[in-house]
Design a protein around this motif. Structure first.
Motif, PDB file in Angstrom:
ATOM      1  N   LEU A   1      11.230  11.278 -13.884  1.00  0.00           N
ATOM      2  CA  LEU A   1      10.184  10.834 -12.950  1.00  0.00           C
ATOM      3  C   LEU A   1       9.329   9.750 -13.588  1.00  0.00           C
ATOM      4  CD1 LEU A   1       9.057  14.214 -11.362  1.00  0.00           C
ATOM      5  CD2 LEU A   1      10.320  12.364 -10.244  1.00  0.00           C
ATOM      6  N   TYR A   2       8.984   9.918 -14.852  1.00  0.00           N
ATOM      7  CA  TYR A   2       8.208   8.891 -15.564  1.00  0.00           C
ATOM      8  C   TYR A   2       9.020   7.598 -15.655  1.00  0.00           C
ATOM      9  CZ  TYR A   2       5.589   6.442 -19.141  1.00  0.00           C
ATOM     10  OH  TYR A   2       4.875   5.489 -19.817  1.00  0.00           O
ATOM     11  N   ARG A   3      10.270   7.706 -16.016  1.00  0.00           N
ATOM     12  CA  ARG A   3      11.120   6.523 -16.185  1.00  0.00           C
ATOM     13  C   ARG A   3      11.257   5.738 -14.888  1.00  0.00           C
ATOM     14  NH1 ARG A   3      15.814   4.463 -15.460  1.00  0.00           N
ATOM     15  NH2 ARG A   3      16.777   6.181 -14.355  1.00  0.00           N
ATOM     16  N   ARG A   4      11.233   6.422 -13.758  1.00  0.00           N
ATOM     17  CA  ARG A   4      11.374   5.772 -12.454  1.00  0.00           C
ATOM     18  C   ARG A   4      10.032   5.373 -11.840  1.00  0.00           C
ATOM     19  NH1 ARG A   4      16.335   8.476  -9.130  1.00  0.00           N
ATOM     20  NH2 ARG A   4      17.889   8.363 -10.776  1.00  0.00           N
ATOM     21  N   SER A   5       8.967   5.503 -12.599  1.00  0.00           N
ATOM     22  CA  SER A   5       7.622   5.168 -12.112  1.00  0.00           C
ATOM     23  C   SER A   5       7.191   3.801 -12.628  1.00  0.00           C
ATOM     24  CB  SER A   5       6.613   6.214 -12.593  1.00  0.00           C
ATOM     25  OG  SER A   5       6.902   7.475 -12.040  1.00  0.00           O
TER      26      SER A   5
ATOM     27  N   MET B   1      -4.434  -6.510  -9.161  1.00  0.00           N
ATOM     28  CA  MET B   1      -5.562  -5.774  -8.616  1.00  0.00           C
ATOM     29  C   MET B   1      -5.041  -4.434  -8.113  1.00  0.00           C
ATOM     30  SD  MET B   1      -8.400  -6.652  -5.631  1.00  0.00           S
ATOM     31  CE  MET B   1      -7.293  -7.639  -4.706  1.00  0.00           C
ATOM     32  N   VAL B   2      -5.737  -3.366  -8.486  1.00  0.00           N
ATOM     33  CA  VAL B   2      -5.407  -2.028  -8.004  1.00  0.00           C
ATOM     34  C   VAL B   2      -6.576  -1.562  -7.150  1.00  0.00           C
ATOM     35  CG1 VAL B   2      -4.838   0.347  -8.641  1.00  0.00           C
ATOM     36  CG2 VAL B   2      -4.038  -1.557 -10.070  1.00  0.00           C
ATOM     37  N   VAL B   3      -6.294  -1.237  -5.903  1.00  0.00           N
ATOM     38  CA  VAL B   3      -7.331  -0.810  -4.959  1.00  0.00           C
ATOM     39  C   VAL B   3      -7.101   0.664  -4.642  1.00  0.00           C
ATOM     40  CG1 VAL B   3      -8.339  -1.188  -2.681  1.00  0.00           C
ATOM     41  CG2 VAL B   3      -7.381  -3.126  -3.954  1.00  0.00           C
ATOM     42  N   LEU B   4      -8.113   1.480  -4.906  1.00  0.00           N
ATOM     43  CA  LEU B   4      -8.017   2.910  -4.645  1.00  0.00           C
ATOM     44  C   LEU B   4      -9.056   3.308  -3.611  1.00  0.00           C
ATOM     45  CD1 LEU B   4      -7.660   4.130  -8.326  1.00  0.00           C
ATOM     46  CD2 LEU B   4      -5.857   3.771  -6.654  1.00  0.00           C
ATOM     47  N   GLY B   5      -8.619   4.073  -2.620  1.00  0.00           N
ATOM     48  CA  GLY B   5      -9.522   4.531  -1.582  1.00  0.00           C
ATOM     49  C   GLY B   5     -10.158   5.850  -1.964  1.00  0.00           C
ATOM     50  N   ASP B   6     -11.431   5.971  -1.708  1.00  0.00           N
ATOM     51  CA  ASP B   6     -12.171   7.184  -2.036  1.00  0.00           C
ATOM     52  C   ASP B   6     -11.597   8.420  -1.338  1.00  0.00           C
ATOM     53  OD1 ASP B   6     -14.237   8.533  -3.341  1.00  0.00           O
ATOM     54  OD2 ASP B   6     -15.581   8.331  -1.624  1.00  0.00           O
ATOM     55  N   ALA B   7     -11.042   8.236  -0.155  1.00  0.00           N
ATOM     56  CA  ALA B   7     -10.539   9.370   0.616  1.00  0.00           C
ATOM     57  C   ALA B   7      -9.026   9.537   0.491  1.00  0.00           C
ATOM     58  CB  ALA B   7     -10.918   9.218   2.076  1.00  0.00           C
ATOM     59  N   ASP B   8      -8.370   8.728  -0.342  1.00  0.00           N
ATOM     60  CA  ASP B   8      -6.915   8.850  -0.482  1.00  0.00           C
ATOM     61  C   ASP B   8      -6.586  10.148  -1.189  1.00  0.00           C
ATOM     62  OD1 ASP B   8      -4.240   7.595  -0.179  1.00  0.00           O
ATOM     63  OD2 ASP B   8      -4.236   7.821  -2.364  1.00  0.00           O
ATOM     64  N   HIS B   9      -5.599  10.863  -0.703  1.00  0.00           N
ATOM     65  CA  HIS B   9      -5.216  12.159  -1.265  1.00  0.00           C
ATOM     66  C   HIS B   9      -4.447  12.039  -2.567  1.00  0.00           C
ATOM     67  CE1 HIS B   9      -6.521  14.191   2.327  1.00  0.00           C
ATOM     68  NE2 HIS B   9      -5.813  13.358   3.047  1.00  0.00           N
ATOM     69  N   ARG B  10      -3.912  10.887  -2.830  1.00  0.00           N
ATOM     70  CA  ARG B  10      -3.066  10.729  -4.006  1.00  0.00           C
ATOM     71  C   ARG B  10      -3.745   9.897  -5.051  1.00  0.00           C
ATOM     72  NH1 ARG B  10      -1.033   9.781   0.560  1.00  0.00           N
ATOM     73  NH2 ARG B  10       0.079  11.475   1.482  1.00  0.00           N
TER      74      ARG B  10
ATOM     75  N   ASN C   1      -3.709   1.900  -3.156  1.00  0.00           N
ATOM     76  CA  ASN C   1      -3.409   3.341  -3.191  1.00  0.00           C
ATOM     77  C   ASN C   1      -1.957   3.602  -3.624  1.00  0.00           C
ATOM     78  OD1 ASN C   1      -5.982   4.066  -2.437  1.00  0.00           O
ATOM     79  ND2 ASN C   1      -5.492   4.236  -0.276  1.00  0.00           N
ATOM     80  N   PRO C   2      -1.587   3.068  -4.787  1.00  0.00           N
ATOM     81  CA  PRO C   2      -0.193   3.181  -5.199  1.00  0.00           C
ATOM     82  C   PRO C   2       0.125   4.513  -5.875  1.00  0.00           C
ATOM     83  CG  PRO C   2      -1.405   2.051  -6.895  1.00  0.00           C
ATOM     84  CD  PRO C   2      -2.387   2.316  -5.762  1.00  0.00           C
TER      85      PRO C   2
ATOM     86  N   GLY D   1       0.823  -1.198   0.000  1.00  0.00           N
ATOM     87  CA  GLY D   1       0.000   0.000   0.000  1.00  0.00           C
ATOM     88  C   GLY D   1       0.858   1.249   0.000  1.00  0.00           C
ATOM     89  N   SER D   2       0.403   2.270  -0.704  1.00  0.00           N
ATOM     90  CA  SER D   2       1.089   3.554  -0.816  1.00  0.00           C
ATOM     91  C   SER D   2       2.470   3.333  -1.418  1.00  0.00           C
ATOM     92  CB  SER D   2       1.146   4.264   0.537  1.00  0.00           C
ATOM     93  OG  SER D   2       1.531   5.609   0.371  1.00  0.00           O
ATOM     94  N   HIS D   3       3.544   3.570  -0.658  1.00  0.00           N
ATOM     95  CA  HIS D   3       4.881   3.314  -1.204  1.00  0.00           C
ATOM     96  C   HIS D   3       5.058   1.826  -1.499  1.00  0.00           C
ATOM     97  CE1 HIS D   3       9.305   2.967  -1.347  1.00  0.00           C
ATOM     98  NE2 HIS D   3       9.195   4.143  -1.930  1.00  0.00           N
ATOM     99  N   GLY D   4       4.434   0.985  -0.707  1.00  0.00           N
ATOM    100  CA  GLY D   4       4.478  -0.457  -0.984  1.00  0.00           C
ATOM    101  C   GLY D   4       3.786  -0.794  -2.294  1.00  0.00           C
ATOM    102  N   GLY D   5       2.734  -0.052  -2.632  1.00  0.00           N
ATOM    103  CA  GLY D   5       2.067  -0.235  -3.924  1.00  0.00           C
ATOM    104  C   GLY D   5       2.968   0.218  -5.064  1.00  0.00           C
ATOM    105  N   PHE D   6       3.709   1.282  -4.833  1.00  0.00           N
ATOM    106  CA  PHE D   6       4.719   1.759  -5.779  1.00  0.00           C
ATOM    107  C   PHE D   6       5.737   0.647  -6.031  1.00  0.00           C
ATOM    108  CE2 PHE D   6       8.891   3.988  -6.130  1.00  0.00           C
ATOM    109  CZ  PHE D   6       8.663   4.773  -7.252  1.00  0.00           C
ATOM    110  N   MET D   7       6.243   0.031  -4.970  1.00  0.00           N
ATOM    111  CA  MET D   7       7.222  -1.045  -5.095  1.00  0.00           C
ATOM    112  C   MET D   7       6.604  -2.289  -5.734  1.00  0.00           C
ATOM    113  SD  MET D   7       9.880   0.466  -4.165  1.00  0.00           S
ATOM    114  CE  MET D   7      10.954  -0.937  -4.358  1.00  0.00           C
ATOM    115  N   THR D   8       5.352  -2.596  -5.389  1.00  0.00           N
ATOM    116  CA  THR D   8       4.663  -3.734  -6.004  1.00  0.00           C
ATOM    117  C   THR D   8       4.554  -3.538  -7.509  1.00  0.00           C
ATOM    118  OG1 THR D   8       3.436  -4.233  -3.981  1.00  0.00           O
ATOM    119  CG2 THR D   8       2.487  -5.035  -6.040  1.00  0.00           C
TER     120      THR D   8
END
Length: 108
Positions: A80-84, A99-108, A38-39, A13-20
């Motif tokens: 930034l794109y290349r590292r994403s 599976m991508v899970v997005l929270g309705d209240a997540d700021h990002r 919420n990646p 989740g979050s940064h972990g979703g980025f790494m996933t």
């Protein structure tokens, strides 16, 4: 020791979703499925909409905290794109469950 190699998944989740996203984007067959919660998937796009631009320039451009954030050069936006994770989406194996899970209240 009792790991079933046919059922290895990755989750974060979050940064972990980025790494996933990065792990799935390697195309490595070790991961059969992944869940991104919420990646951050595109740091360049996130830069314009986030309340934490400092994280983006530190993570994506290796700037130190406290260094100026703006303006970004066109080359920095490309970096930034290349590292994403979005930059390697074509390498995600078609048979991998994602599976991508997005929270309705997540700021990002």
């Amino acid at each position: 020791p009792n790991l079933d190699a046919d059922r290895v998944g990755v989750f974060g989740g979050s940064h972990g979703g980025f790494m996933t996203g990065h792990l799935l984007g390697t195309g490595d067959e070790i991961f059969k499925a992944g869940c991104l919660w919420n990646p951050v998937t595109n740091m360049g796009a996130m830069m314009a909409a986030t309340e934490i631009p400092e994280w983006i320039v530190e993570e994506g451009l290796s700037r130190k905290l406290g260094e100026p954030i703006w303006p970004l050069s066109p080359e920095e936006v490309q970096e930034l794109y290349r590292r994403s994770p979005i930059s390697t989406v074509r390498k995600v194996r078609p048979e991998a469950g994602v599976m991508v899970v997005l929270g309705d209240a997540d700021h990002r």
